[in-house]
Design a protein around this motif. Structure first.
Motif, PDB file in Angstrom:
ATOM      1  N   LEU A   1       0.817  -1.273  -0.015  1.00 44.10           N
ATOM      2  CA  LEU A   1       0.096   0.098   0.018  1.00 44.10           C
ATOM      3  C   LEU A   1       0.947   1.188   0.094  1.00 44.10           C
ATOM      4  N   VAL A   2       0.593   2.048  -0.932  1.00 41.57           N
ATOM      5  CA  VAL A   2       1.212   3.296  -0.955  1.00 41.57           C
ATOM      6  C   VAL A   2       0.288   4.499  -0.823  1.00 41.57           C
ATOM      7  N   ASP A   3       0.471   5.213   0.371  1.00 45.23           N
ATOM      8  CA  ASP A   3      -0.508   6.290   0.775  1.00 45.23           C
ATOM      9  C   ASP A   3      -1.901   5.839   0.949  1.00 45.23           C
ATOM     10  N   GLY A   4      -1.928   4.497   1.377  1.00 44.89           N
ATOM     11  CA  GLY A   4      -3.351   3.742   1.406  1.00 44.89           C
ATOM     12  C   GLY A   4      -3.731   3.141   0.115  1.00 44.89           C
ATOM     13  N   GLU A   5      -3.227   3.236  -0.798  1.00 46.92           N
ATOM     14  CA  GLU A   5      -3.740   2.530  -2.057  1.00 46.92           C
ATOM     15  C   GLU A   5      -2.952   1.390  -2.524  1.00 46.92           C
ATOM     16  N   ASP A   6      -3.514   0.426  -2.843  1.00 43.04           N
ATOM     17  CA  ASP A   6      -2.673  -0.883  -3.517  1.00 43.04           C
ATOM     18  C   ASP A   6      -1.993  -0.614  -4.781  1.00 43.04           C
TER      19      ASP A   6
END
Length: 268
Positions: A96-101
C-alpha cells in the motif's frame, strides 16, 4: 538518510485482550489505547507509552506496518495519527502506498507465487478434506493464501505437523498464530516487499520486528531486529546474531519493542 522500520502488528505492536499477559492488582495495570474496532467492538490495543513512542518513531524513521492481514483488515488499525506512507499486507502480497494498493507490485507477487507453488485451490481442497470439528472457520485471503480459525484445545495430536509436511512438498508453509492456522506459498514473504520499499525510499538501514515463523525472512533481511518473548518464534527458540529478544511478554513486550525500534532508528 532514511532508516526503514518494518514491524509486524498483531502480538508484536498491537494486542487483543486475550494476548495482554497482564498480571497484578488492577491499580497497577497500564493505561491502554484502542487502535482497532471490529463490528463496533474494541479489538486491538497498545499501551499509551507505546503509542507515544511510535509517533516519535514515525518522525525519526520510515515506519512500515508489515502484516499478514489483508488490506481490508489492516485498514481497521489506526496505529498513528497520520497513516504511514507505506504498508505491507497479506504477508507481502500487497504493497500500500498512501493507502492505495500498488497494482504493479501485486502482479509481480502473483507471478512469483505461481512459479513453483501448488495452486491455492489444491490447498483449499486439502484443508476441506483434512478438517474436523476443531475448525471453526476456513477462509482465503487476497486470493493468495488460506487460513483457518481453530479450537486449539481440540487440535488432534500431530495435525499441524502433518499439514506442515504436506504443504512443504507443494511449495507452501504453515504458521500457527493464536487461533489461526495459516497456509501460505513459500515465495510469499514480507521480506521481499520490505526490500522493495527500501529500494524505493533509498533506505540506509533497516530494522524489523515480528513474532511468528512468517517473520523469519524479514528479521533476517534487517540490519538489526527484535522479537517478543512470546509467540511462534519464542516457542521454537528461534534467534539470530542480529535479533534481540524482549524481557517482557504480552502487551508490555509491544511497548519494549517500540522503544527498542526508536532507539535503533535514532542511532542508525
Amino acid at each position: 538518510m532514511t532508516v526503514l522500520v518494518c514491524s509486524d502488528l498483531d502480538r508484536t505492536l498491537i494486542y487483543s485482550a486475550a494476548a495482554f499477559a497482564l498480571h497484578g492488582p488492577d491499580e497497577t495495570m497500564p493505561r491502554l489505547l484502542c487502535v482497532e474496532f471490529y463490528q463496533g467492538a474494541p479489538l486491538s490495543y497498545l499501551t499509551e507509552p507505546a503509542a507515544r513512542t511510535l509517533e516519535a518513531l514515525s518522525a525519526a524513521a520510515m515506519l512500515v506496518p508489515t502484516t499478514t492481514r489483508t488490506p481490508e483488515q489492516y485498514r481497521r488499525v489506526h496505529l498513528l495519527e497520520k497513516p504511514p506512507a507505506y504498508a505491507i499486507c497479506a504477508n507481502g502480497g500487497h504493497l500500500l502506498v498512501d493507502g492505495e494498493d500498488d497494482p504493479a507490485w501485486a502482479e509481480t507477487v502473483r507471478a512469483r507465487v505461481a512459479d513453483g507453488c501448488a495452486p491455492l485451490a489444491d490447498v483449499q481442497h486439502h484443508l476441506a478434506q483434512a478438517s474436523g470439528d476443531f475448525v471453526l472457520k476456513q477462509r482465503t485471503a487476497s486470493d493468495l493464501f488460506a487460513y483457518m480459525v481453530v479450537d486449539r484445545t481440540a487440535l488432534p495430536p500431530g495435525w499441524v505437523e502433518d499439514l506442515t509436511a504436506w504443504c512443504a512438498e507443494r511449495g507452501w508453509r504453515t504458521s500457527l498464530q493464536g487461533r489461526k492456522v495459516y497456509c501460505l506459498p513459500a515465495r510469499l514473504t514480507k521480506a521481499a516487499a520490505a526490500e522493495e520499499v527500501a529500494r524505493r525510499v533509498g533506505a540506509s538501514a533497516m530494522l524489523a520486528a515480528g513474532d511468528s515463523l512468517l517473520d523469519i525472512e524479514l528479521l533476517e533481511a534487517a540490519d538489526l531486529s527484535i522479537r517478543p518473548a512470546h509467540g511462534e518464534l519464542h516457542d521454537a527458540s528461534w534467534t539470530s546474531p542480529a535479533t534481540s529478544v524482549t524481557a517482557a511478554r504480552g502487551i508490555a513486550a509491544g511497548e519494549e519493542i517500540a522503544e527498542w525500534l526508536l532507539e535503533g532508528a535514532t542511532q542508525a
